[in-house]
Design a protein around this motif. Structure first.
Motif, PDB file in Angstrom:
ATOM      1  N   PRO A  77     -25.131 -47.679  54.399  1.00 10.83           N
ATOM      2  CA  PRO A  77     -24.400 -46.548  54.959  1.00 10.83           C
ATOM      3  C   PRO A  77     -23.084 -46.959  55.621  1.00 10.83           C
ATOM      4  O   PRO A  77     -23.012 -47.988  56.284  1.00 10.83           O
ATOM      5  N   ALA A  78     -22.065 -46.135  55.412  1.00  7.61           N
ATOM      6  CA  ALA A  78     -20.770 -46.378  56.032  1.00  7.61           C
ATOM      7  C   ALA A  78     -20.207 -45.046  56.512  1.00  7.61           C
ATOM      8  O   ALA A  78     -20.455 -44.004  55.909  1.00  7.61           O
ATOM      9  N   THR A  79     -19.456 -45.128  57.601  1.00  9.50           N
ATOM     10  CA  THR A  79     -18.848 -43.916  58.153  1.00  9.50           C
ATOM     11  C   THR A  79     -17.399 -44.220  58.514  1.00  9.50           C
ATOM     12  O   THR A  79     -17.128 -45.194  59.204  1.00  9.50           O
ATOM     13  N   ALA A  80     -16.484 -43.400  58.016  1.00  9.60           N
ATOM     14  CA  ALA A  80     -15.081 -43.511  58.398  1.00  9.60           C
ATOM     15  C   ALA A  80     -14.785 -42.410  59.415  1.00  9.60           C
ATOM     16  O   ALA A  80     -15.268 -41.285  59.270  1.00  9.60           O
ATOM     17  N   VAL A  81     -14.003 -42.762  60.445  1.00 13.92           N
ATOM     18  CA  VAL A  81     -13.642 -41.792  61.484  1.00 13.92           C
ATOM     19  C   VAL A  81     -12.170 -41.434  61.275  1.00 13.92           C
ATOM     20  O   VAL A  81     -11.289 -42.279  61.442  1.00 13.92           O
ATOM     21  N   VAL A  82     -11.918 -40.197  60.900  1.00 14.87           N
ATOM     22  CA  VAL A  82     -10.599 -39.794  60.398  1.00 14.87           C
ATOM     23  C   VAL A  82     -10.067 -38.607  61.205  1.00 14.87           C
ATOM     24  O   VAL A  82     -10.830 -37.708  61.571  1.00 14.87           O
ATOM     25  N   ARG A  83      -8.764 -38.618  61.452  1.00 13.61           N
ATOM     26  CA  ARG A  83      -8.142 -37.511  62.183  1.00 13.61           C
ATOM     27  C   ARG A  83      -7.668 -36.446  61.204  1.00 13.61           C
ATOM     28  O   ARG A  83      -7.057 -36.770  60.181  1.00 13.61           O
ATOM     29  N   VAL A  84      -7.927 -35.194  61.515  1.00 15.72           N
ATOM     30  CA  VAL A  84      -7.457 -34.099  60.660  1.00 15.72           C
ATOM     31  C   VAL A  84      -6.221 -33.498  61.315  1.00 15.72           C
ATOM     32  O   VAL A  84      -6.290 -32.965  62.424  1.00 15.72           O
ATOM     33  N   GLU A  85      -5.089 -33.628  60.643  1.00 17.54           N
ATOM     34  CA  GLU A  85      -3.832 -33.150  61.215  1.00 17.54           C
ATOM     35  C   GLU A  85      -3.336 -31.941  60.446  1.00 17.54           C
ATOM     36  O   GLU A  85      -3.518 -31.851  59.237  1.00 17.54           O
ATOM     37  N   THR A  86      -2.700 -31.036  61.176  1.00 18.87           N
ATOM     38  CA  THR A  86      -2.131 -29.849  60.538  1.00 18.87           C
ATOM     39  C   THR A  86      -0.620 -29.916  60.666  1.00 18.87           C
ATOM     40  O   THR A  86      -0.100 -30.217  61.725  1.00 18.87           O
ATOM     41  N   GLN A  87       0.055 -29.672  59.561  1.00 21.07           N
ATOM     42  CA  GLN A  87       1.503 -29.610  59.647  1.00 21.07           C
ATOM     43  C   GLN A  87       2.003 -28.425  58.841  1.00 21.07           C
ATOM     44  O   GLN A  87       1.355 -27.972  57.911  1.00 21.07           O
TER      45      GLN A  87
END
Lengths: 154, 64
Positions: A77-87
């Motif tokens: 198992p792997a988990t990426a922590v990603v930011r969701v940006e709005t432009q």
């Protein structure tokens, strides 16, 4: 049965009220030969259930080749922590993922659960929390730096 | 430029063997440098950079 105690859940919900940008946990699982995939998924589901700003995206490590390549995932198992940006693009709001290169290989339990919570807060804020001095030094890096931090669940 | 993996040593014993993980935390930088134990940020970053052979001009980083 939930892993998180009611009191922990309440405390985390309160802490996550400060989340600014949404954060996406991209979880890579596989059906075969992965003893800890179900437990990891349960931890992430409970975490994502604590705030509307935490999203969980589940990918199959064996099948979903595109995200495996995009996030350079080596194993499950792997988990990426990603930011969701709005432009705004031509007056239309568009979202895009910003990947800071943070990965969890294994179950984020014990101390690592606390680290994951901190990462979610940092990624949402878009700030590592490092000192200005450290940032200035790291900004001069010409070659990629890949850190692997080995831990054991306690 | 910087990527960071948290690796559960008990779940990935082949990786733990490869990097001779006997105690935790153990940080491996660019698959070659092993840094044992936890330490404050002003010590940790120079250790990593020196380990991977990067010399960066800063009063903060000790020169060899």
């Amino acid at each position: 049965m939930p892993l998180l105690k009611d009191s922990d859940r309440e405390q985390l919900q309160k802490e996550f009220e400060q989340l600014e940008n949404p954060v996406k946990l991209v979880f890579f699982t596989q059906a075969l030969d992965c003893d800890y995939c179900p437990l990891t998924q349960q931890v992430l589901e409970e975490l994502a259930g604590l705030s509307d700003k935490i999203q969980l995206q589940i990918q199959n490590f064996a099948i979903d080749k595109e995200p495996v390549y995009e996030y350079k995932i080596a194993r499950a198992p792997a988990t990426a922590v990603v930011r969701v940006e709005t432009q705004m693009v031509d007056g239309v709001a568009q979202t895009r993922d910003r990947d800071y290169g943070i990965r969890y290989y294994g179950v984020p339990a014990g101390f690592e659960f606390g680290a994951l919570v901190s990462d979610v807060l940092d990624v949402s804020r878009g700030d590592s929390g490092l000192t200005a001095q450290s940032k200035a030094v790291l900004a001069q890096l010409q070659e990629p730096l890949h850190l692997q931090v080995f831990t054991t669940p306690t | 430029m910087v990527t960071a993996d948290m690796v559960d040593a008990s779940e990935y014993p082949e990786l733990a063997d490869m990097y001779h993980v006997y105690g935790v935390p153990l940080t491996v930088a660019n698959e070659k440098v092993r840094i044992e134990g936890g330490m404050p940020e002003p010590m940790f970053i120079p250790r990593v950079l020196q380990g991977i052979g990067v010399s960066i001009n800063s009063p903060f980083v000790q020169k060899d």
